[in-house]
Design a protein around this motif. Sequence first.
Motif, PDB file in Angstrom:
ATOM      1  N   PHE A  13       0.803  -1.219   0.000  1.00 13.23           N
ATOM      2  CA  PHE A  13       0.000   0.000   0.000  1.00 13.23           C
ATOM      3  C   PHE A  13       0.841   1.276   0.000  1.00 13.23           C
ATOM      4  O   PHE A  13       0.288   2.377   0.123  1.00 13.23           O
ATOM      5  N   ALA A  14       2.134   1.151  -0.171  1.00 10.26           N
ATOM      6  CA  ALA A  14       2.971   2.326  -0.380  1.00 10.26           C
ATOM      7  C   ALA A  14       2.773   2.908  -1.776  1.00 10.26           C
ATOM      8  O   ALA A  14       3.157   4.048  -2.041  1.00 10.26           O
ATOM      9  N   ASP A  15       2.174   2.141  -2.683  1.00 14.66           N
ATOM     10  CA  ASP A  15       1.958   2.545  -4.071  1.00 14.66           C
ATOM     11  C   ASP A  15       0.585   3.210  -4.201  1.00 14.66           C
ATOM     12  O   ASP A  15      -0.436   2.566  -3.950  1.00 14.66           O
ATOM     13  N   PRO A  16       0.517   4.484  -4.607  1.00 16.48           N
ATOM     14  CA  PRO A  16      -0.788   5.147  -4.740  1.00 16.48           C
ATOM     15  C   PRO A  16      -1.729   4.441  -5.702  1.00 16.48           C
ATOM     16  O   PRO A  16      -2.955   4.478  -5.517  1.00 16.48           O
ATOM     17  N   ARG A  17      -1.200   3.779  -6.725  1.00 16.72           N
ATOM     18  CA  ARG A  17      -2.065   3.074  -7.671  1.00 16.72           C
ATOM     19  C   ARG A  17      -2.750   1.885  -7.001  1.00 16.72           C
ATOM     20  O   ARG A  17      -3.910   1.576  -7.319  1.00 16.72           O
ATOM     21  N   VAL A  18      -2.058   1.235  -6.073  1.00 13.29           N
ATOM     22  CA  VAL A  18      -2.658   0.129  -5.333  1.00 13.29           C
ATOM     23  C   VAL A  18      -3.756   0.650  -4.416  1.00 13.29           C
ATOM     24  O   VAL A  18      -4.847   0.057  -4.315  1.00 13.29           O
ATOM     25  N   VAL A  19      -3.506   1.753  -3.753  1.00 12.61           N
ATOM     26  CA  VAL A  19      -4.510   2.336  -2.864  1.00 12.61           C
ATOM     27  C   VAL A  19      -5.735   2.771  -3.667  1.00 12.61           C
ATOM     28  O   VAL A  19      -6.884   2.582  -3.239  1.00 12.61           O
ATOM     29  N   ALA A  20      -5.524   3.343  -4.839  1.00 18.81           N
ATOM     30  CA  ALA A  20      -6.650   3.713  -5.697  1.00 18.81           C
ATOM     31  C   ALA A  20      -7.464   2.479  -6.083  1.00 18.81           C
ATOM     32  O   ALA A  20      -8.703   2.527  -6.128  1.00 18.81           O
ATOM     33  N   ARG A  21      -6.791   1.383  -6.356  1.00 22.22           N
ATOM     34  CA  ARG A  21      -7.494   0.145  -6.705  1.00 22.22           C
ATOM     35  C   ARG A  21      -8.355  -0.332  -5.544  1.00 22.22           C
ATOM     36  O   ARG A  21      -9.507  -0.739  -5.735  1.00 22.22           O
ATOM     37  N   VAL A  22      -7.809  -0.286  -4.334  1.00 22.05           N
ATOM     38  CA  VAL A  22      -8.583  -0.675  -3.151  1.00 22.05           C
ATOM     39  C   VAL A  22      -9.777   0.264  -2.967  1.00 22.05           C
ATOM     40  O   VAL A  22     -10.898  -0.181  -2.655  1.00 22.05           O
ATOM     41  N   ALA A  23      -9.561   1.558  -3.182  1.00 22.86           N
ATOM     42  CA  ALA A  23     -10.637   2.528  -3.009  1.00 22.86           C
ATOM     43  C   ALA A  23     -11.780   2.267  -3.982  1.00 22.86           C
ATOM     44  O   ALA A  23     -12.959   2.310  -3.602  1.00 22.86           O
ATOM     45  N   VAL A  24     -11.459   2.011  -5.234  1.00 25.78           N
ATOM     46  CA  VAL A  24     -12.493   1.735  -6.235  1.00 25.78           C
ATOM     47  C   VAL A  24     -13.273   0.471  -5.863  1.00 25.78           C
ATOM     48  O   VAL A  24     -14.510   0.436  -5.916  1.00 25.78           O
ATOM     49  N   ALA A  25     -12.540  -0.571  -5.465  1.00 29.32           N
ATOM     50  CA  ALA A  25     -13.206  -1.819  -5.077  1.00 29.32           C
ATOM     51  C   ALA A  25     -14.102  -1.605  -3.865  1.00 29.32           C
ATOM     52  O   ALA A  25     -15.214  -2.153  -3.792  1.00 29.32           O
ATOM     53  N   ALA A  26     -13.644  -0.799  -2.908  1.00 29.06           N
ATOM     54  CA  ALA A  26     -14.437  -0.537  -1.706  1.00 29.06           C
ATOM     55  C   ALA A  26     -15.713   0.221  -2.052  1.00 29.06           C
ATOM     56  O   ALA A  26     -16.801  -0.097  -1.553  1.00 29.06           O
ATOM     57  N   GLU A  27     -15.602   1.215  -2.892  1.00 28.16           N
ATOM     58  CA  GLU A  27     -16.783   1.981  -3.273  1.00 28.16           C
ATOM     59  C   GLU A  27     -17.786   1.107  -4.020  1.00 28.16           C
ATOM     60  O   GLU A  27     -19.000   1.164  -3.760  1.00 28.16           O
ATOM     61  N   GLN A  28     -17.297   0.278  -4.914  1.00 29.24           N
ATOM     62  CA  GLN A  28     -18.183  -0.587  -5.686  1.00 29.24           C
ATOM     63  C   GLN A  28     -18.859  -1.637  -4.812  1.00 29.24           C
ATOM     64  O   GLN A  28     -19.995  -2.038  -5.086  1.00 29.24           O
ATOM     65  N   ALA A  29     -18.168  -2.084  -3.762  1.00 30.24           N
ATOM     66  CA  ALA A  29     -18.714  -3.129  -2.891  1.00 30.24           C
ATOM     67  C   ALA A  29     -19.629  -2.587  -1.797  1.00 30.24           C
ATOM     68  O   ALA A  29     -20.200  -3.367  -1.039  1.00 30.24           O
ATOM     69  N   ARG A  68     -17.685   8.828  -3.842  1.00 32.33           N
ATOM     70  CA  ARG A  68     -18.555   8.757  -2.663  1.00 32.33           C
ATOM     71  C   ARG A  68     -17.812   8.449  -1.376  1.00 32.33           C
ATOM     72  O   ARG A  68     -18.213   8.879  -0.287  1.00 32.33           O
ATOM     73  N   LEU A  69     -16.731   7.709  -1.458  1.00 29.86           N
ATOM     74  CA  LEU A  69     -16.031   7.175  -0.296  1.00 29.86           C
ATOM     75  C   LEU A  69     -15.481   8.284   0.592  1.00 29.86           C
ATOM     76  O   LEU A  69     -14.847   9.222   0.105  1.00 29.86           O
ATOM     77  N   ARG A  70     -15.726   8.189   1.912  1.00 27.25           N
ATOM     78  CA  ARG A  70     -15.072   9.096   2.857  1.00 27.25           C
ATOM     79  C   ARG A  70     -13.624   8.669   3.003  1.00 27.25           C
ATOM     80  O   ARG A  70     -13.302   7.472   2.980  1.00 27.25           O
ATOM     81  N   LEU A  71     -12.723   9.648   3.175  1.00 23.95           N
ATOM     82  CA  LEU A  71     -11.286   9.399   3.127  1.00 23.95           C
ATOM     83  C   LEU A  71     -10.587  10.084   4.284  1.00 23.95           C
ATOM     84  O   LEU A  71     -10.945  11.198   4.679  1.00 23.95           O
ATOM     85  N   GLY A  72      -9.552   9.422   4.826  1.00 20.25           N
ATOM     86  CA  GLY A  72      -8.788  10.060   5.891  1.00 20.25           C
ATOM     87  C   GLY A  72      -7.681   9.172   6.388  1.00 20.25           C
ATOM     88  O   GLY A  72      -7.418   8.092   5.858  1.00 20.25           O
TER      89      GLY A  72
END
Length: 288
Positions: A13-29, A68-72
Motif C-alpha cells: 500500500f505504499a503505491d498510490p495506484r494500489v490504494v486507488a485500486r482498493v478505493a475503487v473496489a471498496a466503493e463498488q462493494a 462517494r467514499l469518505r477518506l482520511g
Amino acid sequence: MRFSINIPNFGDFADPRVVARVAVAAEQAGWDGLFVWDHVVHDKAAQAGKPFGDPWMLLTAAALATSRLRLGTLVTPVARRRPHQLARQVATLDALSGGRVIFTAGLGGPVEDEYGSFGEPTDPRVLAELLDEGLDLLSRYWSGQAVSHEGPHFQVRDVTLLPATVQRPRPPVWIGGFWPNRPPMRRAARWDGAVPLFKAARHGCVPAVAEVRELVGYLRDHRPYGGGAFDLVLGGATPCEPGAAGEVVAPLRDAGATWWDERQLQSGPDLDRLAPVLRRVEAGPPAL
C-alpha cells in the motif's frame, strides 16, 4: 452504521495506484470509507526494508478514483507536523474530494521510532501539548479566517489560509487513543469522534462489548452539553461472509458504535498485502 476499510501506508500500500485500486473496489462493494495509516517508519525492526507512501498522496489517488467514499488517516500524529502545512494538505484533499475528508489525530507511535529517530521530542506530556495546540490551530486555519497565536509551541502572526475547507465549519475531527487511558478519550469527547484501540484488543482484534459500553459511558459523561453528533469508530478483522461479519459487529453497534473499521491483524502476515485485503473488500461490508 457505516463501514470502512483500514490499510497501512507501507508494503503493497505504499503505491498510490494500489490504494486507488482498493478505493475503487471498496466503493463498488458498498463500503463507506477508506482510512490509511500515517507513519514514517512505524516499527523499524518489524518493517525494515519495506517502502512507505506519504498518506496524503495515497489519499489523493483514492480521491481521484472515487466519488462517494469518505477518506482520511487513522491516525495523523499532529505533534510531528507543522500545523500550517498539515492544514493546507487537508484542505486541498477536502477540495479535491468534494468534502469527503475525515481527519483523525493522535499521538502516534511507536514514539521512539517515529519521533526519537528524527530527534523529535519523545516526552508524552510534550507530545500531548503539541497535539492539543496543533488541533486548535488546524481548526482555526480551516475556517479561512485570519489567525494570530502565541502559544508555548507555536506562534502565528496574522495568517489567513485560503481556500477554507469545503466542509463547514471544518472536516470532522476524530481522536485516537488506547482505552482505558482516560486523557485521549477526554480529548476525543471535545471533538467529533473517538477511535479507540483497546489494551485487551489490539489492532485487528474485536473489542469486548463490556469494554465498549464502559467507554461509551465515559465519553457521554465528558461530552459538552449540546456537543452535536459524535462518532465511535471500532474495528477489527471479520469473516468475508457478510452475514457472519454482521454477527460480530451487531453487538458493538448496539453498544454505541457508529462506524465499523475493517482491519487486518497487526501481528498477522496479511497486514500490508493487497491480495487478502482486496478479497475482504470485495466481499462487502458486514450485513446488519
